[in-house]
Design a protein around this motif. Structure first.
Motif, PDB file in Angstrom:
ATOM      1  N   ALA A 209       2.705   2.256  -2.737  1.00  0.00           N
ATOM      2  CA  ALA A 209       2.620   0.829  -3.089  1.00  0.00           C
ATOM      3  C   ALA A 209       1.960  -0.018  -2.001  1.00  0.00           C
ATOM      4  O   ALA A 209       1.241  -0.960  -2.316  1.00  0.00           O
ATOM      5  N   ALA A 210       2.167   0.321  -0.741  1.00  0.00           N
ATOM      6  CA  ALA A 210       1.620  -0.487   0.360  1.00  0.00           C
ATOM      7  C   ALA A 210       0.092  -0.525   0.371  1.00  0.00           C
ATOM      8  O   ALA A 210      -0.500  -1.415   0.973  1.00  0.00           O
ATOM      9  N   TYR A 211      -0.552   0.416  -0.302  1.00  0.00           N
ATOM     10  CA  TYR A 211      -2.010   0.509  -0.250  1.00  0.00           C
ATOM     11  C   TYR A 211      -2.687   0.191  -1.587  1.00  0.00           C
ATOM     12  O   TYR A 211      -3.906   0.078  -1.639  1.00  0.00           O
ATOM     13  N   ARG A 212      -1.923   0.032  -2.632  1.00  0.00           N
ATOM     14  CA  ARG A 212      -2.482  -0.209  -3.961  1.00  0.00           C
ATOM     15  C   ARG A 212      -3.278  -1.505  -4.012  1.00  0.00           C
ATOM     16  O   ARG A 212      -2.873  -2.519  -3.464  1.00  0.00           O
ATOM     17  N   GLY A 213      -4.428  -1.446  -4.651  1.00  0.00           N
ATOM     18  CA  GLY A 213      -5.274  -2.618  -4.827  1.00  0.00           C
ATOM     19  C   GLY A 213      -6.200  -2.902  -3.657  1.00  0.00           C
ATOM     20  O   GLY A 213      -7.092  -3.739  -3.764  1.00  0.00           O
ATOM     21  N   LEU A 214      -6.019  -2.201  -2.561  1.00  0.00           N
ATOM     22  CA  LEU A 214      -6.866  -2.435  -1.385  1.00  0.00           C
ATOM     23  C   LEU A 214      -8.220  -1.749  -1.543  1.00  0.00           C
ATOM     24  O   LEU A 214      -8.325  -0.675  -2.131  1.00  0.00           O
ATOM     25  N   ASP A 215      -9.257  -2.353  -0.978  1.00  0.00           N
ATOM     26  CA  ASP A 215     -10.559  -1.719  -0.852  1.00  0.00           C
ATOM     27  C   ASP A 215     -10.382  -0.460   0.013  1.00  0.00           C
ATOM     28  O   ASP A 215      -9.539  -0.426   0.908  1.00  0.00           O
ATOM     29  N   ARG A 216     -11.185   0.561  -0.235  1.00  0.00           N
ATOM     30  CA  ARG A 216     -11.010   1.843   0.469  1.00  0.00           C
ATOM     31  C   ARG A 216     -11.093   1.708   1.980  1.00  0.00           C
ATOM     32  O   ARG A 216     -10.396   2.411   2.707  1.00  0.00           O
ATOM     33  N   PHE A 217     -11.934   0.807   2.474  1.00  0.00           N
ATOM     34  CA  PHE A 217     -12.065   0.655   3.920  1.00  0.00           C
ATOM     35  C   PHE A 217     -10.825  -0.010   4.527  1.00  0.00           C
ATOM     36  O   PHE A 217     -10.347   0.390   5.584  1.00  0.00           O
ATOM     37  N   GLU A 218     -10.307  -1.015   3.856  1.00  0.00           N
ATOM     38  CA  GLU A 218      -9.077  -1.665   4.321  1.00  0.00           C
ATOM     39  C   GLU A 218      -7.900  -0.698   4.215  1.00  0.00           C
ATOM     40  O   GLU A 218      -7.061  -0.624   5.114  1.00  0.00           O
ATOM     41  N   ALA A 219      -7.848   0.046   3.125  1.00  0.00           N
ATOM     42  CA  ALA A 219      -6.770   1.030   2.955  1.00  0.00           C
ATOM     43  C   ALA A 219      -6.799   2.060   4.079  1.00  0.00           C
ATOM     44  O   ALA A 219      -5.757   2.410   4.640  1.00  0.00           O
ATOM     45  N   ARG A 220      -7.987   2.528   4.429  1.00  0.00           N
ATOM     46  CA  ARG A 220      -8.125   3.513   5.515  1.00  0.00           C
ATOM     47  C   ARG A 220      -7.581   2.949   6.826  1.00  0.00           C
ATOM     48  O   ARG A 220      -6.851   3.623   7.549  1.00  0.00           O
ATOM     49  N   LYS A 221      -7.925   1.703   7.145  1.00  0.00           N
ATOM     50  CA  LYS A 221      -7.421   1.070   8.368  1.00  0.00           C
ATOM     51  C   LYS A 221      -5.901   1.009   8.368  1.00  0.00           C
ATOM     52  O   LYS A 221      -5.250   1.297   9.376  1.00  0.00           O
TER      53      LYS A 221
ATOM     54  N   THR B 181     -10.045   3.505  -7.997  1.00  0.00           N
ATOM     55  CA  THR B 181     -10.596   2.945  -9.218  1.00  0.00           C
ATOM     56  C   THR B 181     -12.117   3.104  -9.168  1.00  0.00           C
ATOM     57  O   THR B 181     -12.665   3.514  -8.134  1.00  0.00           O
ATOM     58  N   HIS B 182     -12.797   2.747 -10.242  1.00  0.00           N
ATOM     59  CA  HIS B 182     -14.265   2.854 -10.261  1.00  0.00           C
ATOM     60  C   HIS B 182     -14.935   1.930  -9.247  1.00  0.00           C
ATOM     61  O   HIS B 182     -16.054   2.185  -8.816  1.00  0.00           O
ATOM     62  N   ASP B 183     -14.235   0.867  -8.838  1.00  0.00           N
ATOM     63  CA  ASP B 183     -14.805  -0.024  -7.823  1.00  0.00           C
ATOM     64  C   ASP B 183     -14.239   0.260  -6.431  1.00  0.00           C
ATOM     65  O   ASP B 183     -14.278  -0.577  -5.544  1.00  0.00           O
ATOM     66  N   ALA B 184     -13.728   1.486  -6.230  1.00  0.00           N
ATOM     67  CA  ALA B 184     -13.278   1.993  -4.924  1.00  0.00           C
ATOM     68  C   ALA B 184     -12.087   1.249  -4.340  1.00  0.00           C
ATOM     69  O   ALA B 184     -11.962   1.103  -3.129  1.00  0.00           O
ATOM     70  N   LYS B 185     -11.189   0.810  -5.212  1.00  0.00           N
ATOM     71  CA  LYS B 185      -9.924   0.252  -4.750  1.00  0.00           C
ATOM     72  C   LYS B 185      -8.834   1.287  -5.010  1.00  0.00           C
ATOM     73  O   LYS B 185      -8.947   2.134  -5.889  1.00  0.00           O
ATOM     74  N   VAL B 186      -7.782   1.228  -4.221  1.00  0.00           N
ATOM     75  CA  VAL B 186      -6.697   2.193  -4.336  1.00  0.00           C
ATOM     76  C   VAL B 186      -5.903   1.906  -5.607  1.00  0.00           C
ATOM     77  O   VAL B 186      -5.516   0.769  -5.873  1.00  0.00           O
ATOM     78  N   ASN B 187      -5.662   2.950  -6.400  1.00  0.00           N
ATOM     79  CA  ASN B 187      -4.964   2.779  -7.672  1.00  0.00           C
ATOM     80  C   ASN B 187      -3.461   3.062  -7.551  1.00  0.00           C
ATOM     81  O   ASN B 187      -2.927   3.246  -6.448  1.00  0.00           O
TER      82      ASN B 187
END
Length: 79
Positions: A53-65, A42-48
């Motif tokens: 599904a397991a990664y949707r809505g997460l901040d990019r850094f948390e998603a990467r982890k 998304t424009h605020d760097a959250k997973v779209n």
């Protein structure tokens, strides 16, 4: 798999991964071959919703982890 003159066959394996929405060279290569431009942020760097599904809505850094943790899990392990 596609063939393109951009790839230097004398360098490494002569193969590259292409992520057209990631960088300018990949974008040009993807456009030449009609590849889809998939954006997973998304424009605020959250997973779209284009991501699992397991990664949707997460901040990019948390998603990467979490992606790395998933990849490091033994194949026999369940979610």
């Amino acid at each position: 798999m596609i063939a393109d003159e951009y790839v230097d066959q004398e360098f490494g394996t002569g193969c590259v991964k292409i992520t057209p929405a990631h960088d300018f060279n990949d974008y040009q290569l993807g456009a030449r071959h009609g590849l889809p431009m998939i954006d997973i942020f998304t424009h605020d760097a959250k997973v779209n919703d284009n991501a699992p599904a397991a990664y949707r809505g997460l901040d990019r850094f948390e998603a990467r982890k979490r992606v790395l943790a998933t990849l490091r899990r033994p194949a026999s392990s369940t979610a």
